[in-house]
Write an enzyme that holds these catalytic residues in place. Structure first.
Site, short mmCIF file in Angstrom:
data_model
loop_
_atom_site.label_atom_id
_atom_site.label_comp_id
_atom_site.label_asym_id
_atom_site.label_seq_id
_atom_site.Cartn_x
_atom_site.Cartn_y
_atom_site.Cartn_z
N ASP A 211 -17.22 7.46 -1.31
CA ASP A 211 -15.95 7.33 -0.58
C ASP A 211 -15.68 8.67 0.09
OD1 ASP A 211 -13.56 6.35 0.39
OD2 ASP A 211 -12.49 6.43 -1.52
N ARG B 14 -14.05 -8.37 2.74
CA ARG B 14 -12.64 -8.13 2.43
C ARG B 14 -11.82 -9.38 2.78
NH1 ARG B 14 -10.81 -2.99 2.04
NH2 ARG B 14 -9.08 -4.06 1.01
N CYS C 194 -16.42 1.98 1.16
CA CYS C 194 -15.29 1.09 1.50
C CYS C 194 -14.84 1.25 2.95
CB CYS C 194 -14.13 1.34 0.54
SG CYS C 194 -13.47 3.01 0.60
N ARG D 56 0.88 -1.19 0.00
CA ARG D 56 0.00 0.00 0.00
C ARG D 56 0.90 1.23 0.00
NH1 ARG D 56 -5.32 1.51 3.55
NH2 ARG D 56 -6.16 -0.01 2.08
N GLN E 42 -10.61 -3.83 -2.92
CA GLN E 42 -11.92 -3.40 -2.42
C GLN E 42 -13.03 -3.82 -3.36
OE1 GLN E 42 -12.59 -1.59 0.61
NE2 GLN E 42 -14.66 -2.26 0.07
N HIS F 293 -7.79 0.82 -6.13
CA HIS F 293 -7.96 -0.01 -4.93
C HIS F 293 -8.67 -1.31 -5.36
CE1 HIS F 293 -8.12 -1.20 -0.91
NE2 HIS F 293 -8.95 -0.33 -0.38
N1 CP Z 1 -11.38 0.16 2.76
C1 CP Z 1 -10.10 0.03 3.14
O1 CP Z 1 -9.20 -0.21 2.34
O2 CP Z 1 -9.93 0.09 4.48
P1 CP Z 1 -8.51 0.26 5.18
O3 CP Z 1 -7.93 1.57 4.72
O4 CP Z 1 -8.84 0.27 6.66
O5 CP Z 1 -7.64 -0.89 4.80
#
Ligand code: CP
Length: 300
Positions: free
Chosen positions: A218, A286, A258, A104, A134, A131
């Protein structure tokens, strides 16, 4: 066999993506059951997170453990990356020690550089561009509740950033219609938009929501937008999702986010408690979808 990466939804074929969603459904069914299936016994994942995470990180770590493997969590400050070791060197070193790397980072080009230098699979756990993990959970959740997403109408309301870009890719891969409502100056990347013909930009949140089977938003200020919160609150004010906006959608619409959500910004104080809201099921998925992804990339 050549290694595979999952940096965007376009790295997999539509058939492979559907296979992942189906496998996630089975893994979810077996979750907490008696059947012991440990296909990743002895395998190790390194998780390199340069940004905060709850869901993605816990899902990968718990997922590796439940599949019989192990995950090592790294913050870039704890590693030599924090002292300037090149990304490509780190990728080559980790390739000698673990079986898969989950990254990430803000810059999407960093994940591409990492994947190009690594000889093992690399998963994009979120960048400023995409992403994709997700979306596996989002499609799984929609299909659990309403059946195939192909041909349905999805509304994305808010910032044309990484989640919006991933929805554009998902519209192409799963064959649904996507309507996007974002303020001027915050619309999605035109190049990503041009990659598919089933996406429409509309002016208002109400236009996007009209007759939608699924409504998604989001946060208005994602990671990387620190310091812009005040301006964005004003610019995005008419794009907040509340119960009245959901009333514009189909009667049996679903609302997803998300998470984490900012109540009082992109959602009002109560819409996450609305019966049309599926965010907790979405968050739980997830785990199952990322387990399916790990299995797919490692059990090959
Ligand atoms: N939705 C999501 O990716 O959550 P986090 O940032 O907590 O991993």
């Amino acid at each position: 066999m050549a290694k595979r990466d999952f940096l965007s939804l376009l790295d997999f074929t539509p058939e492979e993506l559907s296979q992942l969603v189906e496998r996630a459904r089975v893994l979810k069914q077996n979750f907490r059951g008696d059947s012991i299936d440990r296909p990743l016994n002895g395998r190790t994942a390194a998780m390199l997170f340069q940004l905060n995470s709850t869901r993605t990180r816990v899902a990968f770590e718990a997922g590796m453990s439940q599949l019989g493997g192990h995950a090592i969590s790294l913050n870039s400050e704890d590693t030599q990356l924090g002292r300037g070791e090149p990304i490509s060197d780190m990728a080559k070193v980790l390739s000698e020690m673990v079986d898969i790397v989950i990254v990430r980072t803000i810059k999407h080009t960093d994940v591409i550089e990492f994947a190009q230098a690594a000889s093992i699979p690399v998963i994009n756990a979120m960048t400023s561009l995409f992403h994709p993990c997700q979306l596996l959970a989002d499609v799984q959740t929609f299909e659990e509740l309403r059946g195939p997403i192909q041909g349905k109408t999805v509304a994305f309301i808010g910032d044309g950033y990484n989640m919006c870009h991933s929805y554009i890719n998902a519209a192409k891969q799963w064959g649904f219609n996507l309507k996007i409502a974002s303020p001027e100056g915050y619309r999605p990347d035109p190049q990503i938009l041009a990659s598919t013909n089933n996406v429409t930009l509309v002016e208002t949140a109400e236009e996007a929501a009209a007759d939608a089977d699924l409504l998604v938003t989001d946060v208005w200020s994602s990671m990387g937008h620190e310091g812009q919160e005040m301006d964005r609150r004003m610019t995005f004010a008419s794009f907040q999702v509340d119960e009245a906006l959901l009333d514009h959608a189909k009667k049996d619409t679903i609302f997803m986010h998300c998470l984490p959500a900012k109540r009082g910004e992109e959602v009002n104080d109560t819409v996450l408690d609305d019966p049309r809201c599926a965010v907790w099921q979405e968050a739980g998925n997830r785990l199952h979808s990322q387990k399916a992804l790990l299995e797919f990339l490692l059990a090959r």
